[in-house]
Design an enzyme around this catalytic site. Structure first.
Site, PDB file in Angstrom:
ATOM      1  N   HIS A 147      34.998  28.631  37.132  1.00 47.19           N
ATOM      2  CA  HIS A 147      34.002  28.969  36.114  1.00 47.19           C
ATOM      3  C   HIS A 147      32.966  27.865  36.060  1.00 47.19           C
ATOM      4  CE1 HIS A 147      32.304  30.298  32.294  1.00 47.19           C
ATOM      5  NE2 HIS A 147      32.887  31.451  32.567  1.00 47.19           N
ATOM      6  N   ASP A 151      38.596  37.103  33.941  1.00 47.20           N
ATOM      7  CA  ASP A 151      38.675  38.301  34.785  1.00 47.20           C
ATOM      8  C   ASP A 151      39.951  38.393  35.603  1.00 47.20           C
ATOM      9  OD1 ASP A 151      36.249  39.348  34.016  1.00 47.20           O
ATOM     10  OD2 ASP A 151      35.174  38.002  35.352  1.00 47.20           O
TER      11      ASP A 151
HETATM   12  N1  CMC Z   1      37.770  30.116  45.138  1.00 50.32           N
HETATM   13  C1  CMC Z   1      37.649  29.103  46.012  1.00 50.32           C
HETATM   14  N2  CMC Z   1      36.791  28.072  45.864  1.00 50.32           N
HETATM   15  C2  CMC Z   1      35.997  28.078  44.788  1.00 50.32           C
HETATM   16  C3  CMC Z   1      36.058  29.102  43.837  1.00 50.32           C
HETATM   17  C4  CMC Z   1      36.983  30.149  44.032  1.00 50.32           C
HETATM   18  N3  CMC Z   1      37.083  31.136  43.167  1.00 50.32           N
HETATM   19  N4  CMC Z   1      35.166  28.856  42.860  1.00 50.32           N
HETATM   20  C5  CMC Z   1      34.535  27.721  43.195  1.00 50.32           C
HETATM   21  N5  CMC Z   1      35.046  27.242  44.360  1.00 50.32           N
HETATM   22  C6  CMC Z   1      34.670  26.007  45.025  1.00 50.32           C
HETATM   23  C7  CMC Z   1      33.335  26.170  45.749  1.00 50.32           C
HETATM   24  O1  CMC Z   1      33.507  26.556  47.091  1.00 50.32           O
HETATM   25  C8  CMC Z   1      32.745  24.791  45.623  1.00 50.32           C
HETATM   26  O2  CMC Z   1      33.349  23.988  46.617  1.00 50.32           O
HETATM   27  P1  CMC Z   1      32.506  22.758  47.281  1.00 50.32           P
HETATM   28  O3  CMC Z   1      32.174  21.824  46.162  1.00 50.32           O
HETATM   29  O4  CMC Z   1      33.457  22.187  48.281  1.00 50.32           O
HETATM   30  O5  CMC Z   1      31.275  23.381  47.893  1.00 50.32           O
HETATM   31  C9  CMC Z   1      33.239  24.279  44.268  1.00 50.32           C
HETATM   32  O6  CMC Z   1      34.446  25.028  44.009  1.00 50.32           O
HETATM   33  C10 CMC Z   1      32.252  24.544  43.133  1.00 50.32           C
HETATM   34  O7  CMC Z   1      31.860  25.902  43.176  1.00 50.32           O
HETATM   35  P2  CMC Z   1      30.406  26.408  42.736  1.00 50.32           P
HETATM   36  O8  CMC Z   1      30.186  27.769  43.299  1.00 50.32           O
HETATM   37  O9  CMC Z   1      29.407  25.354  43.082  1.00 50.32           O
HETATM   38  O10 CMC Z   1      30.586  26.448  41.175  1.00 50.32           O
HETATM   39  P3  CMC Z   1      29.731  27.317  40.166  1.00 50.32           P
HETATM   40  O11 CMC Z   1      29.912  26.699  38.838  1.00 50.32           O
HETATM   41  O12 CMC Z   1      28.332  27.485  40.655  1.00 50.32           O
HETATM   42  O13 CMC Z   1      30.428  28.758  40.260  1.00 50.32           O
HETATM   43  C11 CMC Z   1      31.712  30.676  39.816  1.00 50.32           C
HETATM   44  C12 CMC Z   1      31.226  29.314  39.286  1.00 50.32           C
HETATM   45  C13 CMC Z   1      32.385  31.424  38.678  1.00 50.32           C
HETATM   46  C14 CMC Z   1      30.511  31.516  40.298  1.00 50.32           C
HETATM   47  C15 CMC Z   1      32.713  30.431  40.988  1.00 50.32           C
HETATM   48  O14 CMC Z   1      33.814  29.674  40.537  1.00 50.32           O
HETATM   49  C16 CMC Z   1      33.184  31.744  41.622  1.00 50.32           C
HETATM   50  O15 CMC Z   1      32.496  32.258  42.516  1.00 50.32           O
HETATM   51  N6  CMC Z   1      34.374  32.274  41.193  1.00 50.32           N
HETATM   52  C17 CMC Z   1      34.837  33.550  41.672  1.00 50.32           C
HETATM   53  C18 CMC Z   1      34.105  34.656  40.934  1.00 50.32           C
HETATM   54  C19 CMC Z   1      34.586  34.815  39.514  1.00 50.32           C
HETATM   55  O16 CMC Z   1      35.781  34.842  39.233  1.00 50.32           O
HETATM   56  N7  CMC Z   1      33.610  34.959  38.601  1.00 50.32           N
HETATM   57  C20 CMC Z   1      33.908  35.223  37.189  1.00 50.32           C
HETATM   58  C21 CMC Z   1      33.397  34.151  36.289  1.00 50.32           C
HETATM   59  S1  CMC Z   1      34.082  34.337  34.660  1.00 50.32           S
HETATM   60  C22 CMC Z   1      33.311  35.710  34.039  1.00 50.32           C
HETATM   61  C23 CMC Z   1      32.048  35.396  33.357  1.00 50.32           C
HETATM   62  O17 CMC Z   1      32.056  34.609  32.399  1.00 50.32           O
HETATM   63  O18 CMC Z   1      31.043  36.008  33.766  1.00 50.32           O
END
Ligand code: CMC
Length: 427
Positions: A305, A362
């Protein structure tokens, strides 16, 4: 305590005011920065930027805390109901008994949609994703109800808010009915907000529909958990759309469009699809390895998240609710076991621990919704239904904010500098 921050630039030092909130991080007020230094700040994705001031919801991502108007989400999920939470988000305080009854009555007077709106559904293919239908039909509301679209009139704002909250379950249930080829059901205002939605979704005109109180309670709790989440992508979209003075219903349609993405509201559908693809506990390790592989775009859906770097408090309530619903409906879904085991494996894996990736709201919601009988394509629709309350509360707050301006972020331009047009024969 410091009340200012000094920034050093090539043009010298600039002292900027620092404001404290009730709780949470202080903010550096950079509104004068550009005028004084000719510089912007650069923050794609708003990771360090507060886009507005708000009194509605507070999240402490490190501690896993979520408060609505100060009340912890766990307490609201346990003791309150969605209509009461809607009142709280909109008005700022929990209602008295009279206020609550009046509010519920008012909402129930607006549950029907204009008869002509039903015709919009026929324009969609039967296999259209219900979120596509929601974007279209909610947007179409702006062509109706012209007596509640003056955003500067507090009374009209209130009527538009009540209409939107009351009609969204009807519109969502109709999107489902259209996709399965069953007749639309009119609302039954003798039922609760959530019970009415369940009946409009799963009932048929040929038979009476009995709402299961345990399932109704679980569904209501899911709505509470999704009612607002401060400035997430869709709420920011609603605020940005609303900042131009746009039609209130069109702003909600914009929020729905944003929510649909798999990184946001679409994640519950993606999480359940992923759990089904994993299928059995023996395959979990393979998927955890895929999620950790830098060369593989796969992510564990329902994990991680932007704000929570701890267990999402909504996920805990969801896990408990999933167990209750599966037991009540006597559903033995092996996916629930896969989910629990995947959670344990990921929570003890260095990759997930170091990156502070925990289950989010989720991760378990899809299991509950699927057990209740919703197809995966409806999951995000349910999220939209609940979040409509938050969108409206946030939009109203924005309009009432004396500092409100049209949202118009600058960008950091790295394209071509000025150059002269070249006729095609010389290119
Ligand atoms: N599985 C594997 N690796 C992950 C995941 C995951 N679900 N989420 C983040 N990472 C890794 C990502 O690869 C990155 O690694 P590195 O620093 O080595 O490049 C690091 O963690 C940080 O990720 P980010 O994408 O830069 O973080 P963010 O804050 O921009 O993204 C997120 C947050 C929710 C989009 C992401 O965690 C994700 O894609 N999760 C899966 C989708 C999901 O479950 N979304 C629902 C969010 S909750 C509902 C809502 O409130 O809308």
């Amino acid at each position: 305590m410091s009340t200012s921050a000094t920034i050093t630039t090539s043009k010298g030092n600039l002292e900027l005011p620092v404001h404290s909130g009730t709780v949470g991080p202080d903010v550096i007020d950079i509104r004068k920065l550009y005028g004084a230094t000719d510089m912007f700040t650069y923050d794609p994705g708003f990771t360090s930027t507060a886009s507005c001031e708000s009194k509605i919801t507070y999240i402490d991502g490190d501690q896993g805390v979520l408060l609505h108007r100060g009340y912890p989400i766990e307490q609201l999920a346990e003791h309150s109901n969605f209509m009461e939470v809607a009142y709280l988000l909109l008005r700022g305080e929990l209602p008295s008994k009279d206020e609550y009854e009046k509010f519920v009555h008012t909402i129930s007077r607006h549950t029907m949609v204009h008869e002509q709106l039903a015709m919009f559904y026929r324009g969609f293919r039967r296999d259209a994703h219900p979120m596509a239908i929601m974007c279209g039909v909610v947007g179409a509301l702006s062509a109706f109800y012209h007596d509640s679209t003056d955003i500067n009139d507090p009374y009209q704002r209130m009527v538009a808010s009540h209409r939107m909250i009351a009609k969204i379950p009807t519109i969502a249930a109709m999107a489902y009915k259209y996709s399965v080829g069953q007749p639309f059901l009119y609302p039954d205002n003798s039922l609760s907000y959530t019970g009415n939605f369940m009946r409009m979704t799963f009932g048929v005109p040929a038979e009476p529909y009995v709402v299961d109180p345990i399932v109704e309670k679980a569904m209501d709790r899911i709505f509470i958990l999704h009612a607002d989440h401060e400035q997430n992508a869709s709420t920011s979209t609603v605020r940005l759309a609303g900042s131009s003075g746009a039609n209130p219903f069109a702003c909600i349609a914009a929020g729905i469009a944003c929510l649909w993405g798999p990184a946001h509201g679409g994640a519950n559908e993606a999480a359940l699809n992923m759990l089904r693809e994993i299928g059995r506990p023996e395959r979990i390790k393979e998927y955890v390895a895929k999620a950790k592989d830098k060369n593989d775009p796969f992510r564990l859906m329902g994990f991680g998240h932007r704000v929570y770097k701890n267990y999402d408090p909504r996920a805990k309530v969801m896990q408990k609710t999933a167990a209750e619903v599966l037991e009540r409906l006597n559903v033995k879904d092996p996916i629930f076991d896969v989910a629990r085991e995947l959670e344990q494996i990921a929570l003890s894996d260095d990759y997930f621990v170091e990156k502070k990736l925990y289950p989010n709201v989720d991760f378990y919601s899809g299991i509950i919704l699927s057990a209740i009988g919703f197809p995966t394509t409806m999951f995000t629709v349910l999220f939209a239904l609940a979040l409509t309350v938050g969108w409206i509360a946030q939009r109203n707050e924005m309009i009432e904010d004396p500092n409100q301006k049209i949202g118009r972020p600058p960008h950091h331009y790295t394209g071509a500098a000025q150059r002269d047009y070249v006729p095609v024969e010389k290119r």
